[in-house]
Design a protein around this motif. Structure first.
Motif, PDB file in Angstrom:
ATOM      1  N   ASN A 132      38.751  46.808  38.378  1.00 64.17           N
ATOM      2  CA  ASN A 132      39.168  45.834  39.374  1.00 64.17           C
ATOM      3  C   ASN A 132      38.852  44.429  38.877  1.00 64.17           C
ATOM      4  O   ASN A 132      38.443  44.240  37.733  1.00 64.17           O
ATOM      5  CB  ASN A 132      38.510  46.118  40.730  1.00 64.17           C
ATOM      6  CG  ASN A 132      36.985  46.023  40.683  1.00 64.17           C
ATOM      7  OD1 ASN A 132      36.399  45.781  39.632  1.00 64.17           O
ATOM      8  ND2 ASN A 132      36.350  46.221  41.823  1.00 64.17           N
ATOM      9  N   CYS A 133      39.088  43.436  39.719  1.00 61.61           N
ATOM     10  CA  CYS A 133      38.833  42.031  39.353  1.00 61.61           C
ATOM     11  C   CYS A 133      39.577  41.652  38.073  1.00 61.61           C
ATOM     12  O   CYS A 133      39.017  41.046  37.152  1.00 61.61           O
ATOM     13  CB  CYS A 133      37.346  41.760  39.195  1.00 61.61           C
ATOM     14  SG  CYS A 133      36.385  42.078  40.687  1.00 61.61           S
ATOM     15  N   ILE A 134      40.850  42.007  38.009  1.00 64.66           N
ATOM     16  CA  ILE A 134      41.665  41.733  36.831  1.00 64.66           C
ATOM     17  C   ILE A 134      43.001  41.146  37.283  1.00 64.66           C
ATOM     18  O   ILE A 134      43.563  41.560  38.294  1.00 64.66           O
ATOM     19  CB  ILE A 134      41.874  43.024  36.009  1.00 64.66           C
ATOM     20  CG1 ILE A 134      42.594  42.743  34.694  1.00 64.66           C
ATOM     21  CG2 ILE A 134      42.590  44.107  36.812  1.00 64.66           C
ATOM     22  CD1 ILE A 134      42.593  43.920  33.743  1.00 64.66           C
ATOM     23  N   THR A 135      43.490  40.143  36.568  1.00 61.38           N
ATOM     24  CA  THR A 135      44.760  39.525  36.939  1.00 61.38           C
ATOM     25  C   THR A 135      45.928  40.407  36.505  1.00 61.38           C
ATOM     26  O   THR A 135      45.769  41.330  35.705  1.00 61.38           O
ATOM     27  CB  THR A 135      44.920  38.147  36.287  1.00 61.38           C
ATOM     28  OG1 THR A 135      45.138  38.317  34.874  1.00 61.38           O
ATOM     29  CG2 THR A 135      43.703  37.258  36.517  1.00 61.38           C
ATOM     30  N   GLN A 136      47.104  40.087  37.010  1.00 63.89           N
ATOM     31  CA  GLN A 136      48.280  40.850  36.612  1.00 63.89           C
ATOM     32  C   GLN A 136      48.517  40.718  35.109  1.00 63.89           C
ATOM     33  O   GLN A 136      48.844  41.692  34.431  1.00 63.89           O
ATOM     34  CB  GLN A 136      49.516  40.388  37.381  1.00 63.89           C
ATOM     35  CG  GLN A 136      50.742  41.271  37.126  1.00 63.89           C
ATOM     36  CD  GLN A 136      52.028  40.652  37.596  1.00 63.89           C
ATOM     37  OE1 GLN A 136      52.322  39.507  37.264  1.00 63.89           O
ATOM     38  NE2 GLN A 136      52.807  41.400  38.376  1.00 63.89           N
ATOM     39  N   CYS A 137      48.345  39.539  34.580  1.00 67.39           N
ATOM     40  CA  CYS A 137      48.611  39.339  33.149  1.00 67.39           C
ATOM     41  C   CYS A 137      47.575  40.037  32.279  1.00 67.39           C
ATOM     42  O   CYS A 137      47.908  40.570  31.216  1.00 67.39           O
ATOM     43  CB  CYS A 137      48.680  37.857  32.844  1.00 67.39           C
ATOM     44  SG  CYS A 137      50.158  37.074  33.537  1.00 67.39           S
TER      45      CYS A 137
END
Length: 208
Positions: free
Chosen positions: A53-58
């Motif tokens: 978790n805590c991850i951007t789409q890119c």
């Protein structure tokens, strides 16, 4: 009407132990200290088998490419979750219960159980898990507010290119998370989220 598409899907949401292997720029991130300490899995002991978790789409896209895959398109995700449009939910047509989807009602201790380890709830006959609940999933598409004109193939509607990542474009998450109530959890729910968002209730899944 959704059809079945031919692609290989990871059975589970991707985990911290996999993400350790690739540089996605995570070291440069800034997070709310409360969220960092309590809810982002890479800061917590005993979370190696939990969804990332805590991850951007890119960042999710970069990892997927490194792993030889990609993020699911929005149409692919919904086709997978409804068995090509033949069921209301990944597990069939009955409403969700805690053995199938980890939702807000399933939380016992908010400090410990706001997410669950991967695949504690097998929710489809295809042996995929956590399509609904636990953490929401980035898909590869840019957000469109009218889903009626979605692609009739498995293609993304309009993918956010990695070089566009700093432009704060709207991406999409599907599947809901532990923050959702069981009675409101729907396969059709679509959430517009800034592609640069890092949130404790959002992760991703890789297709190949």
């Amino acid at each position: 009407l959704f059809q079945n598409f031919d692609f290989l899907i990871e059975s589970n949401q991707d985990s911290f132990v996999d993400l350790e292997l690739v540089d996605t720029g995570i070291s440069d991130m800034t997070l709310n200290p409360i969220e960092t300490n309590l809810t982002c899995h890479w800061f917590l002991d005993g979370k190696l088998d939990y969804p990332m978790n805590c991850i951007t789409q890119c960042e999710a896209q970069i990892f997927a490419q490194w792993a030889g895959g990609r993020l699911l398109s929005e149409v692919e995700w919904e086709s997978l979750a409804t068995h090509g449009g033949t069921t209301q939910y990944p597990w069939g047509d009955s409403d969700a219960v805690c053995t199938q989807a980890f939702t807000n009602e399933c939380i016992i201790d908010p400090q410990e159980d706001y997410t669950h380890a991967l695949c504690q709830r097998m929710d489809t006959t295809k042996e995929t898990c956590n399509l609904l609940g636990n953490i929401a999933e980035w898909v590869g598409d840019r957000y469109h507010d009218n889903y009626l004109f979605r692609p009739t193939t498995s293609a993304t509607w309009e993918r956010i290119a990695i070089e566009e990542c700093s432009n704060n474009l709207l991406g999409i998450t599907r599947g809901g998370s532990f923050k959702d109530l069981r009675d409101t959890l729907r396969v059709s729910d679509r959430t517009a989220v800034s592609s640069t968002t890092r949130a404790y209730h959002i992760g991703f899944r890789v297709a190949k």
